[in-house]
Design a protein around this motif. Structure first.
Motif, mmCIF file in Angstrom:
data_model
loop_
_atom_site.group_PDB
_atom_site.id
_atom_site.type_symbol
_atom_site.label_atom_id
_atom_site.label_comp_id
_atom_site.label_asym_id
_atom_site.label_seq_id
_atom_site.Cartn_x
_atom_site.Cartn_y
_atom_site.Cartn_z
ATOM 1 N N SER B 101 0.870 -1.170 0.000
ATOM 2 C CA SER B 101 0.000 0.000 0.000
ATOM 3 C C SER B 101 0.906 1.219 0.000
ATOM 4 C CB SER B 101 -0.899 0.008 1.243
ATOM 5 O OG SER B 101 -0.121 0.308 2.396
ATOM 6 N N SER B 102 0.315 2.378 0.004
ATOM 7 C CA SER B 102 1.137 3.573 0.041
ATOM 8 C C SER B 102 1.875 3.705 1.365
ATOM 9 C CB SER B 102 0.264 4.804 -0.203
ATOM 10 O OG SER B 102 -0.838 4.794 0.681
ATOM 11 N N TYR B 103 1.465 2.942 2.360
ATOM 12 C CA TYR B 103 2.167 2.934 3.645
ATOM 13 C C TYR B 103 3.065 1.711 3.780
ATOM 14 C CZ TYR B 103 -1.234 6.536 4.622
ATOM 15 O OH TYR B 103 -1.993 7.669 4.557
ATOM 16 N N ASN B 104 3.144 0.911 2.774
ATOM 17 C CA ASN B 104 3.932 -0.323 2.817
ATOM 18 C C ASN B 104 4.503 -0.552 1.424
ATOM 19 O OD1 ASN B 104 4.980 -2.775 3.842
ATOM 20 N ND2 ASN B 104 3.244 -3.900 3.005
ATOM 21 N N GLU B 105 5.406 0.336 1.029
ATOM 22 C CA GLU B 105 5.895 0.324 -0.342
ATOM 23 C C GLU B 105 6.876 -0.816 -0.578
ATOM 24 O OE1 GLU B 105 7.593 4.127 0.777
ATOM 25 O OE2 GLU B 105 9.359 3.569 -0.401
ATOM 26 N N GLN B 106 7.061 -1.130 -1.852
ATOM 27 C CA GLN B 106 8.034 -2.143 -2.249
ATOM 28 C C GLN B 106 9.358 -1.473 -2.583
ATOM 29 O OE1 GLN B 106 6.615 -4.921 -5.234
ATOM 30 N NE2 GLN B 106 4.553 -4.909 -4.365
ATOM 31 N N PHE B 107 10.431 -2.065 -2.122
ATOM 32 C CA PHE B 107 11.788 -1.619 -2.408
ATOM 33 C C PHE B 107 12.410 -2.616 -3.381
ATOM 34 C CE2 PHE B 107 12.176 1.734 0.734
ATOM 35 C CZ PHE B 107 11.185 1.411 1.641
ATOM 36 N N PHE B 108 12.972 -2.084 -4.450
ATOM 37 C CA PHE B 108 13.473 -2.935 -5.523
ATOM 38 C C PHE B 108 14.982 -3.117 -5.456
ATOM 39 C CE2 PHE B 108 10.032 -3.885 -8.454
ATOM 40 C CZ PHE B 108 9.031 -3.071 -7.965
ATOM 41 N N GLY B 109 15.422 -4.299 -5.870
ATOM 42 C CA GLY B 109 16.832 -4.543 -6.089
ATOM 43 C C GLY B 109 17.247 -4.062 -7.470
ATOM 44 N N PRO B 110 18.552 -4.150 -7.783
ATOM 45 C CA PRO B 110 19.051 -3.650 -9.072
ATOM 46 C C PRO B 110 18.706 -4.551 -10.248
ATOM 47 C CG PRO B 110 20.824 -4.654 -7.840
ATOM 48 C CD PRO B 110 19.637 -4.648 -6.936
ATOM 49 N N GLY B 111 18.282 -5.776 -9.973
ATOM 50 C CA GLY B 111 17.898 -6.680 -11.045
ATOM 51 C C GLY B 111 19.032 -7.569 -11.521
ATOM 52 N N THR B 112 18.662 -8.656 -12.152
ATOM 53 C CA THR B 112 19.594 -9.543 -12.852
ATOM 54 C C THR B 112 19.211 -9.542 -14.325
ATOM 55 O OG1 THR B 112 19.977 -11.018 -10.966
ATOM 56 C CG2 THR B 112 20.401 -11.904 -13.172
ATOM 57 N N ARG B 113 20.163 -9.158 -15.163
ATOM 58 C CA ARG B 113 19.907 -9.169 -16.610
ATOM 59 C C ARG B 113 20.294 -10.531 -17.157
ATOM 60 N NH1 ARG B 113 18.948 -5.430 -20.388
ATOM 61 N NH2 ARG B 113 19.381 -3.739 -18.922
ATOM 62 N N LEU B 114 19.303 -11.271 -17.622
ATOM 63 C CA LEU B 114 19.527 -12.606 -18.178
ATOM 64 C C LEU B 114 19.480 -12.528 -19.697
ATOM 65 C CD1 LEU B 114 19.748 -15.723 -17.962
ATOM 66 C CD2 LEU B 114 17.240 -15.780 -17.880
ATOM 67 N N THR B 115 20.512 -13.029 -20.318
ATOM 68 C CA THR B 115 20.565 -13.123 -21.776
ATOM 69 C C THR B 115 20.707 -14.589 -22.146
ATOM 70 O OG1 THR B 115 21.632 -10.961 -21.926
ATOM 71 C CG2 THR B 115 21.754 -12.394 -23.861
ATOM 72 N N VAL B 116 19.768 -15.080 -22.930
ATOM 73 C CA VAL B 116 19.806 -16.475 -23.372
ATOM 74 C C VAL B 116 20.181 -16.511 -24.849
ATOM 75 C CG1 VAL B 116 18.529 -18.632 -23.577
ATOM 76 C CG2 VAL B 116 18.031 -17.071 -21.679
ATOM 77 N N LEU B 117 21.285 -17.174 -25.136
ATOM 78 C CA LEU B 117 21.786 -17.215 -26.518
ATOM 79 C C LEU B 117 21.292 -18.446 -27.265
ATOM 80 C CD1 LEU B 117 25.446 -16.117 -25.767
ATOM 81 C CD2 LEU B 117 23.517 -14.677 -26.455
#
Lengths: 116, 117
Positions: B101-117
């Motif tokens: 909710s607006s009183y319980n926000e989500q905090f994000f990590g920087p992410g993992t970029r996955l590339t599948v060849l």
């Protein structure tokens, strides 16, 4: 069901001029609305959030947004753009159904370009 | 740590390989979300944990995707037999309580970029 629509996929502004990013939402409930910013190769950062305490919400870095229930809008503005504002901006709604646990529904994003 | 961390930051896999992506949420956060962000698009919900319980996996695109959070802290997203369409940034987010909710926000990590060849 909740959803958000960002009306512009790209916005280009000159440094020092105002920025307006438009967002319309659809919600059956009183919505929890957010604006997030994503700089290249960086994580999502919360700019501001609507708490229902006030319709004009101030966020970080000089950004603010106005919640207008009659227009179902939550547009993001900044009086004077800086070069560092170049990024992707997402309007986001929290999906508030009994079994959703507040997962976030993101708009498609608006890419902001700032020119000198 | 002060924020959500994810590892690896970048992963290149050959089609058909299995991968495991790790998320370390903010200490004490009950809720943990995984999102998938394809190139040029907004993040899309994959799955949700409340402590160790996986309460929503409606966003997982196929049975090749599996997530766990066995001790209610660190979470792992596993993708089996990767395919090119799995290429994306995988984001993890945590929040202190259940129900964002607006009183319980989500905090994000920087992410993992996955590339599948």
């Amino acid at each position: 069901a909740q959803s958000v629509t960002q009306l512009d996929s790209h916005v280009s502004v000159s440094e020092g001029t105002p920025v307006l990013l438009r967002c319309n939402y659809s919600s059956s409930y009183s919505p929890s609305l957010f604006w997030y910013v994503q700089h290249p190769n960086k994580g999502l950062q919360l700019l501001l959030k609507y708490t229902s305490a006030a319709t004009l919400v101030k966020g970080i870095n000089g950004f603010e947004a106005e919640f207008k229930k009659s227009e179902t809008s939550f547009h993001l503005t900044k009086p004077s753009a800086h070069m560092s504002d170049a990024a992707e901006y997402f309007c986001v709604v929290s999906v508030m159904t009994t079994d959703s646990w507040g997962k976030l529904q993101f708009g498609a994003g608006t890419q902001v370009v700032v020119t000198p | 740590g002060a924020g959500v961390s994810q590892s690896p930051r970048y992963k290149v896999a050959k089609r058909g390989q299995d991968v495991a992506l790790r998320c370390d949420p903010i200490s004490g956060h009950v809720s943990l979300f995984w999102y998938q962000q394809a190139l040029g698009q907004g993040p899309e919900f994959l799955t949700y944990f409340q402590n160790e319980a996986q309460l929503d996996k409606s966003g997982l695109p196929s049975d090749r995707f599996f997530a766990e959070r066995p001790e209610g802290s660190v979470s792992t997203l596993k993708i089996q037999r990767t395919q090119q369409e799995d290429s994306a940034v995988y984001l993890c987010a945590s929040s202190l309580f259940p129900r964002t909710s607006s009183y319980n926000e989500q905090f994000f990590g920087p992410g993992t970029r996955l590339t599948v060849l």
